[in-house]
Design a protein around this motif. Structure first.
Motif, PDB file in Angstrom:
ATOM      1  N   LEU A  32       0.991  -2.987  -3.217  1.00 36.83           N
ATOM      2  CA  LEU A  32      -0.404  -3.379  -3.063  1.00 36.83           C
ATOM      3  C   LEU A  32      -0.824  -4.367  -4.142  1.00 36.83           C
ATOM      4  O   LEU A  32      -1.503  -5.361  -3.874  1.00 36.83           O
ATOM      5  N   ASP A  33      -0.424  -4.094  -5.361  1.00 30.68           N
ATOM      6  CA  ASP A  33      -0.818  -4.962  -6.468  1.00 30.68           C
ATOM      7  C   ASP A  33      -0.173  -6.341  -6.352  1.00 30.68           C
ATOM      8  O   ASP A  33      -0.819  -7.363  -6.620  1.00 30.68           O
ATOM      9  N   LEU A  34       1.106  -6.388  -5.972  1.00 29.14           N
ATOM     10  CA  LEU A  34       1.767  -7.676  -5.803  1.00 29.14           C
ATOM     11  C   LEU A  34       1.142  -8.474  -4.662  1.00 29.14           C
ATOM     12  O   LEU A  34       0.949  -9.691  -4.765  1.00 29.14           O
ATOM     13  N   ASP A  35       0.811  -7.793  -3.589  1.00 23.10           N
ATOM     14  CA  ASP A  35       0.173  -8.453  -2.451  1.00 23.10           C
ATOM     15  C   ASP A  35      -1.144  -9.082  -2.874  1.00 23.10           C
ATOM     16  O   ASP A  35      -1.459 -10.217  -2.527  1.00 23.10           O
ATOM     17  N   LEU A  62     -13.530   0.731   2.999  1.00 26.88           N
ATOM     18  CA  LEU A  62     -12.856   1.863   3.631  1.00 26.88           C
ATOM     19  C   LEU A  62     -11.345   1.635   3.649  1.00 26.88           C
ATOM     20  O   LEU A  62     -10.850   0.744   4.337  1.00 26.88           O
ATOM     21  N   GLY A  63     -10.619   2.457   2.911  1.00 26.14           N
ATOM     22  CA  GLY A  63      -9.187   2.261   2.765  1.00 26.14           C
ATOM     23  C   GLY A  63      -8.929   1.242   1.674  1.00 26.14           C
ATOM     24  O   GLY A  63      -8.258   0.235   1.872  1.00 26.14           O
ATOM     25  N   ALA A  64      -9.457   1.511   0.493  1.00 29.29           N
ATOM     26  CA  ALA A  64      -9.502   0.508  -0.569  1.00 29.29           C
ATOM     27  C   ALA A  64      -8.164   0.282  -1.247  1.00 29.29           C
ATOM     28  O   ALA A  64      -7.980  -0.728  -1.930  1.00 29.29           O
ATOM     29  N   GLY A  65      -7.212   1.209  -1.123  1.00 30.69           N
ATOM     30  CA  GLY A  65      -5.940   1.045  -1.803  1.00 30.69           C
ATOM     31  C   GLY A  65      -6.128   0.945  -3.304  1.00 30.69           C
ATOM     32  O   GLY A  65      -6.887   1.692  -3.911  1.00 30.69           O
ATOM     33  N   THR A  66      -5.447  -0.023  -3.921  1.00 31.01           N
ATOM     34  CA  THR A  66      -5.567  -0.206  -5.368  1.00 31.01           C
ATOM     35  C   THR A  66      -6.622  -1.244  -5.734  1.00 31.01           C
ATOM     36  O   THR A  66      -6.724  -1.635  -6.887  1.00 31.01           O
ATOM     37  N   GLY A  67      -7.396  -1.692  -4.720  1.00 26.37           N
ATOM     38  CA  GLY A  67      -8.584  -2.465  -5.036  1.00 26.37           C
ATOM     39  C   GLY A  67      -8.567  -3.933  -4.697  1.00 26.37           C
ATOM     40  O   GLY A  67      -9.462  -4.666  -5.129  1.00 26.37           O
ATOM     41  N   ALA A  68      -7.612  -4.412  -3.906  1.00 34.16           N
ATOM     42  CA  ALA A  68      -7.581  -5.840  -3.578  1.00 34.16           C
ATOM     43  C   ALA A  68      -8.899  -6.290  -2.960  1.00 34.16           C
ATOM     44  O   ALA A  68      -9.511  -7.276  -3.394  1.00 34.16           O
ATOM     45  N   GLY A  69      -9.353  -5.582  -1.926  1.00 32.21           N
ATOM     46  CA  GLY A  69     -10.607  -5.945  -1.285  1.00 32.21           C
ATOM     47  C   GLY A  69     -11.806  -5.702  -2.181  1.00 32.21           C
ATOM     48  O   GLY A  69     -12.730  -6.520  -2.239  1.00 32.21           O
ATOM     49  N   ALA A  84     -15.448   2.437  -3.195  1.00 31.00           N
ATOM     50  CA  ALA A  84     -14.069   2.301  -2.735  1.00 31.00           C
ATOM     51  C   ALA A  84     -13.566   3.655  -2.249  1.00 31.00           C
ATOM     52  O   ALA A  84     -13.499   4.614  -3.016  1.00 31.00           O
ATOM     53  N   VAL A  85     -13.204   3.745  -0.965  1.00 35.55           N
ATOM     54  CA  VAL A  85     -12.808   5.002  -0.334  1.00 35.55           C
ATOM     55  C   VAL A  85     -11.327   4.936   0.028  1.00 35.55           C
ATOM     56  O   VAL A  85     -10.875   3.966   0.655  1.00 35.55           O
ATOM     57  N   ASP A  86     -10.572   5.945  -0.356  1.00 33.95           N
ATOM     58  CA  ASP A  86      -9.159   6.006   0.000  1.00 33.95           C
ATOM     59  C   ASP A  86      -8.711   7.458  -0.058  1.00 33.95           C
ATOM     60  O   ASP A  86      -9.331   8.280  -0.748  1.00 33.95           O
ATOM     61  N   ARG A  93      -6.688   5.967  -8.762  1.00 32.32           N
ATOM     62  CA  ARG A  93      -6.499   5.955 -10.220  1.00 32.32           C
ATOM     63  C   ARG A  93      -6.223   4.532 -10.693  1.00 32.32           C
ATOM     64  O   ARG A  93      -6.792   4.063 -11.685  1.00 32.32           O
ATOM     65  N   ARG A  94      -5.342   3.838  -9.988  1.00 26.89           N
ATOM     66  CA  ARG A  94      -5.045   2.449 -10.350  1.00 26.89           C
ATOM     67  C   ARG A  94      -6.300   1.591 -10.242  1.00 26.89           C
ATOM     68  O   ARG A  94      -6.548   0.725 -11.086  1.00 26.89           O
TER      69      ARG A  94
END
Length: 281
Positions: A32-35, A62-69, A84-86, A93-94
């Motif tokens: 996710l972070d690399l993307d 919705l579905g924030a992952g590590t925060g790209a969006g 941010a919802v996940d 945490r990230r």
């Protein structure tokens, strides 16, 4: 960015998707972070395009992952607050580590296939590569309608599939290996996630939304940073290979092992994928 735990599934990584089997959430967070880093320009293009009628003050991711969006939206709307919802505590945490002391960011851990938490009202709801994971995305669209303020906007972003990296004639010992990996993975993914590739415009209209705009962004980053791209390709192709290994020929399995070792050193890698975004009220 996952909204529910599944044994073998497609997982969004800010811009793309991979099959995951026994790999850890930690490894997925790296993807996710690399993307987010490699495709930041394309993500900024989407947030800039959003047809907002007024500057949103409160956004739900919705579905924030590590925060790209989350962070792309804050770059576009710096005065907004983002929830941010996940479902993944590791992803959140990230995200919180990246946010640091930024009071504009709130995180909520939730499985949106279960009961929805109280999320309040939003001027903008962002759902990037998340709705197709849900057992009942039509129910989710009804829930989102209840979150939107008057004139609020829903942005649904979906992906054509995992990114591709190699020339068609690579690797030299087994040309077309990447295409074969994707073909097997697509078949498995489509069987497991029936809403992948859905006509989200039609779903939005059926859910009593008005689709104001639709855009497909063809991503062809032909000069990405080599070190980051090699690591990104290695993570994604290793996950794909792990998930479909039993269907690969012995020759393809051997070639994949050699390819994975070579990826950090290749100079011919690109990042190719498509994203489609629907903006609806």
């Amino acid at each position: 960015m996952l909204l529910a735990q599944e044994p073998v599934l497609l997982a969004h990584f800010g811009s793309s998707v991979v099959l995951m089997a026994t790999h850890t959430q930690h490894g997925h967070g790296d993807v996710l972070d690399l993307d987010a880093e490699l495709l930041a320009e394309q993500l900024a293009s989407i947030t800039e395009w959003l047809p907002v009628r007024s500057t949103p003050r409160r956004i739900i991711d919705l579905g924030a992952g590590t925060g790209a969006g989350t962070f792309a939206l804050l770059d576009r709307f710096p005065d907004a607050q983002v929830v941010a919802v996940d479902s993944s505590p590791e992803h959140l945490r990230r995200l919180r580590e990246k946010a640091g002391t930024d009071s504009r960011v709130e995180t909520v851990q939730a499985d949106l296939d279960a009961d929805w938490p109280g999320l309040g009202t939003a001027d903008l709801v962002w759902a990037s590569a998340s709705l197709h994971h849900l057992a009942d995305p039509d129910r989710a669209l009804r829930q989102i309608r209840g979150l939107l303020a008057t004139d609020g906007l829903l942005a649904v972003v979906e992906l054509a599939g995992p990114p591709r990296f190699l020339p068609d004639d690579a690797p030299a010992d087994r040309p077309g290996l990447e295409a074969r990996l994707h073909a097997i993975a697509d078949r498995r993914i489509n069987a497991h996630l029936p809403h992948r590739g859905a006509d989200w415009g039609a779903k939005l209209i059926a859910g009593d939304y008005t689709v104001e705009a639709e855009r497909t962004l063809a991503i062809n980053n032909d000069a990405p940073p080599a070190e980051l791209t090699g690591r990104y390709a290695q993570l994604i192709l290793s996950k794909l290979g792990h998930a479909v290994a039993e269907e690969l020929s012995a020759e393809d399995r051997k070639a994949l092992g050699h390819l994975l070792e070579s990826l950090p050193h290749r100079t011919d890698l690109v990042v190719r994928t498509d994203r489609t975004v629907w903006a609806a009220r």
